[in-house]
Scaffold this active site. Structure first.
Site, PDB file in Angstrom:
ATOM      1  N   CYS A  30     -15.378  12.895 -31.710  1.00  0.00           N
ATOM      2  CA  CYS A  30     -15.624  12.924 -33.143  1.00  0.00           C
ATOM      3  C   CYS A  30     -16.130  11.547 -33.538  1.00  0.00           C
ATOM      4  O   CYS A  30     -16.726  10.848 -32.736  1.00  0.00           O
ATOM      5  CB  CYS A  30     -14.373  13.326 -33.908  1.00  0.00           C
ATOM      6  SG  CYS A  30     -12.958  12.232 -33.644  1.00  0.00           S
ATOM      7  N   HIS A 551       9.827  -8.191 -11.102  1.00  0.00           N
ATOM      8  CA  HIS A 551       9.511  -7.950  -9.691  1.00  0.00           C
ATOM      9  C   HIS A 551       8.450  -8.949  -9.260  1.00  0.00           C
ATOM     10  O   HIS A 551       7.348  -8.975  -9.809  1.00  0.00           O
ATOM     11  CB  HIS A 551       8.998  -6.517  -9.503  1.00  0.00           C
ATOM     12  CG  HIS A 551       8.943  -6.083  -8.072  1.00  0.00           C
ATOM     13  ND1 HIS A 551       7.977  -6.518  -7.199  1.00  0.00           N
ATOM     14  CD2 HIS A 551       9.754  -5.246  -7.363  1.00  0.00           C
ATOM     15  CE1 HIS A 551       8.173  -5.964  -6.008  1.00  0.00           C
ATOM     16  NE2 HIS A 551       9.245  -5.192  -6.078  1.00  0.00           N
TER      17      HIS A 551
END
Length: 629
Positions: A30, A551
């Site tokens: 759109c 980590h």
């Protein structure tokens, strides 16, 4: 080797994030967003797509995976299609019930020429201003030529609808244009003899008291100029007739007999049944809106102006396009569209207030262009997803402004005499319908409220990493809705989606960000208890239940602790900025491992969103991401 354009890069990243082109049934677009129908939603990583540079937000609504791009969506769409993704025509139907399917059909039919409709509406607005300045201009041939350019598309709208509807329903486009042409023909070309011998159009003949029939069956003639619903239904019926004829017609005569028989069947059926019934339905919709405005215009305008931006969030606002065009076809103007002006401008005003008040340079960089887009182009998705909805309060303030402004504008009977994208420039389209002064007052009131409330009452600003503001704890605002996490290590921030590890990049463990470290000291990003301590990874749970994982490196578990010197133990309490471990980055890289350090929110607790705020180079104890909600 050819260099990929930025649109091709965005397209590739988006397709990668949604599970590859093989996971896409079809795509459409759109004014601001790509609308994907996916084969398997579980393969799509929403966070990864939202983290893509060039993507404003991702919205899932009506069975579609909608990726908000902004004004350059057409370029990205072409790049997506060039990757071999199927365009939305008749093939990629939207899963779900009637409403999602109806919205999908409306969007795919109107989207290809929405900007053309907006352009001619803007031209009509300019002409209206010119006539107000110089009334005599309306009688000139120059005005007539420009008005023809502005009005022709709307008058002959069935032709455009026939082309896009035929593509959507997989019907023959040229036959569809012939059908739409026949409808317009009935109101433009004289073919019937009037009582005085003059030639009349079929519509004029009917209006003069003449009796139209087809094979003895009475025809109820209506105007098919600007017809929306009759054209779409006619092409839908055409698609079924053609498919039936394709099965039964001999191959040697199929090429000309299919369009011949289709026209011979569909056009009369439209004049006899489809046209009168659907035109009546359209008139009922238009009169229903008019009646609502007649009973309590301020309430209707306030409601519509207040909820419009919420409608935009779910991407269903373009579903109002046929309602607006039908309203204009029946009454010559749109009351609905006039109430959208205050809603759009209020959103722009709230965003501009954020631009002036925020100390976060990244937010300021988004808010400036987003407010301009809302004011000038009438496109608010960048403002909503990039600024106001993210901060919450400004979105509420803008909705209040839209409601108040819409109520004032509707109270004056304001309406647009063209299909426009509401914005400051196109306000002139409301000059000739209702009380223009009240329209201006409504827009002004909405803008003042949205700007004033946002600027004075304020909002919780995003942390400013670039200013070097240290995070002294898991900082939160007064009501606890925003928690700020610090960067665990010095280095360069990269989106989680760019981490070369599928588990982290997919967001399977949670949302967050990554840092390519420039030094080997890793610090706690949040205060709390260390629930897990491994040489290469640390889990922390805050007192409010937020859990994070730091980590260090990818696959560094295989080093079995070599290169890591932990400074903490499991069960220990830590504060933001406490040293967790020393890392020998050279040992890690020499061993062939990637040292990228990942910060992931494995459990956001009561918060609904994880928003990375740091970009570029970052230092430990500086704001890195927010937990919001």
């Amino acid at each position: 080797m050819a260099t990929s354009s930025k649109y091709e890069v965005i397209a590739e990243d988006v397709l990668r994030g949604i599970g590859g082109k093989e996971n896409v049934r079809s795509v459409a677009h759109c004014a601001t967003r790509l609308r994907f129908v996916l084969a398997d939603r579980s393969k799509a990583d929403k966070d990864a797509v939202e983290a893509t540079r060039g993507v404003i937000a991702v919205v899932e609504s009506g069975g579609q995976f909608q990726v908000v791009i902004g004004n350059t969506v057409g370029n990205v769409y072409q790049a997506v299609v060039a990757q071999g993704v199927e365009e939305r025509d008749g093939g990629g139907s939207t899963p779900g019930g009637f409403l999602p399917r109806a919205m999908d059909i409306v969007t795919s039919i109107f989207t290809p020429f929405l900007w053309t409709l907006a352009a001619v509406g803007l031209l009509k607005a300019f002409l209206a201003v010119a006539v107000k300045i110089s009334p005599g201009f309306q009688g000139t041939s120059t005005y007539a030529i420009w008005f023809a350019a502005a009005d022709a598309v709307f008058q002959f709208l069935p032709i455009l609808l026939a082309i896009t509807a035929a593509k959507r329903f997989r019907a023959n486009q040229f036959t569809a244009v012939a059908i739409a042409g026949a409808l317009i023909y009935s109101a433009t070309i004289p073919v019937m003899a009037g009582k005085d011998g003059t030639s009349l159009t079929m519509q004029a003949f009917h209006q003069a008291g003449g009796h139209l029939t087809f094979l003895g069956i009475p025809v109820v003639m209506t105007s098919y100029l600007s017809a929306v619903i009759p054209t779409i239904l006619a092409v839908y019926f055409q698609s079924y007739v053609e498919r039936l004829l394709e099965r039964v017609m001999p191959t040697v005569i199929r090429n000309f007999t299919v369009p011949l028989v289709t026209l011979a069947i569909v056009v009369p059926v439209v004049f006899l049944a489809i046209g009168p019934v659907s035109s009546r339905v359209g008139d009922v919709i238009a009169s229903g809106i008019q009646n609502l405005w007649d009973v309590a215009p301020w309430a209707a305008g306030g409601l519509f102006g207040g909820v419009w931006q919420s409608i935009v969030i779910f991407g269903v606002h373009w579903g109002f396009a046929p309602i607006v065009t039908q309203e204009m076809a029946s009454t010559g103007h749109s009351l609905l569209l006039a109430t959208v002006f205050p809603a759009i401008l209020s959103q722009g005003a709230a965003t501009f207030a954020v631009f002036l008040k925020t100390r976060n340079p990244d937010l300021k960089a988004v808010a400036g262009p987003a407010s301009l887009s809302a004011f000038v182009a009438g496109v608010t998705e960048p403002a909503i997803y990039g600024v106001t909805l993210r901060l919450k309060r400004p979105f509420v303030f803008a909705s209040i402004g839209g409601a108040v402004g819409g109520a004032i504008a509707a109270a004056g009977g304001s309406g647009t005499d063209g299909f426009v994208l509401p914005g400051a420039i196109t306000l002139a389209s409301t000059l000739n319908v209702g009380n223009f002064a009240l329209q201006l007052i409504g827009c002004g009131a909405g803008v003042a409220l949205a700007f004033g409330l946002t600027f004075i009452v304020g909002f919780k600003d995003l942390p400013t990493a670039a200013e070097g503001a240290a995070v002294d704890g898991a900082s939160a605002d007064a009501d606890g809705t925003v928690v700020t996490l610090a960067a665990p290590v010095a280095g360069k921030v990269v989106p989680l989606s760019e981490v070369p590890d599928k588990v982290f990049a997919s967001g399977a463990l949670g949302s967050g960000l990554a840092v390519i470290p420039s030094e080997g000291k890793v610090y706690a990003p949040i205060g709390g208890t260390l629930v897990s301590v491994m040489p290469h990874a640390f889990g922390i749970r805050s007192d409010t239940g937020v859990e994070v994982l730091v980590h260090i490196g990818l696959n560094t578990v295989e080093l079995k602790g070599r290169g890591f010197t932990a400074a903490v133990t499991q069960g220990q309490k830590v504060s933001v900025g406490d040293l967790l471990t020393d890392v020998d980055l050279k040992l890690i890289t020499d061993a062939g491992y990637d040292p990228t350090t990942v910060l992931i929110v494995t459990d956001p607790g009561s918060h609904s969103a994880v928003v990375p705020t740091a970009t570029g180079d970052v230092q430990p104890r500086r704001a890195a991401l927010d937990l919001i909600g």
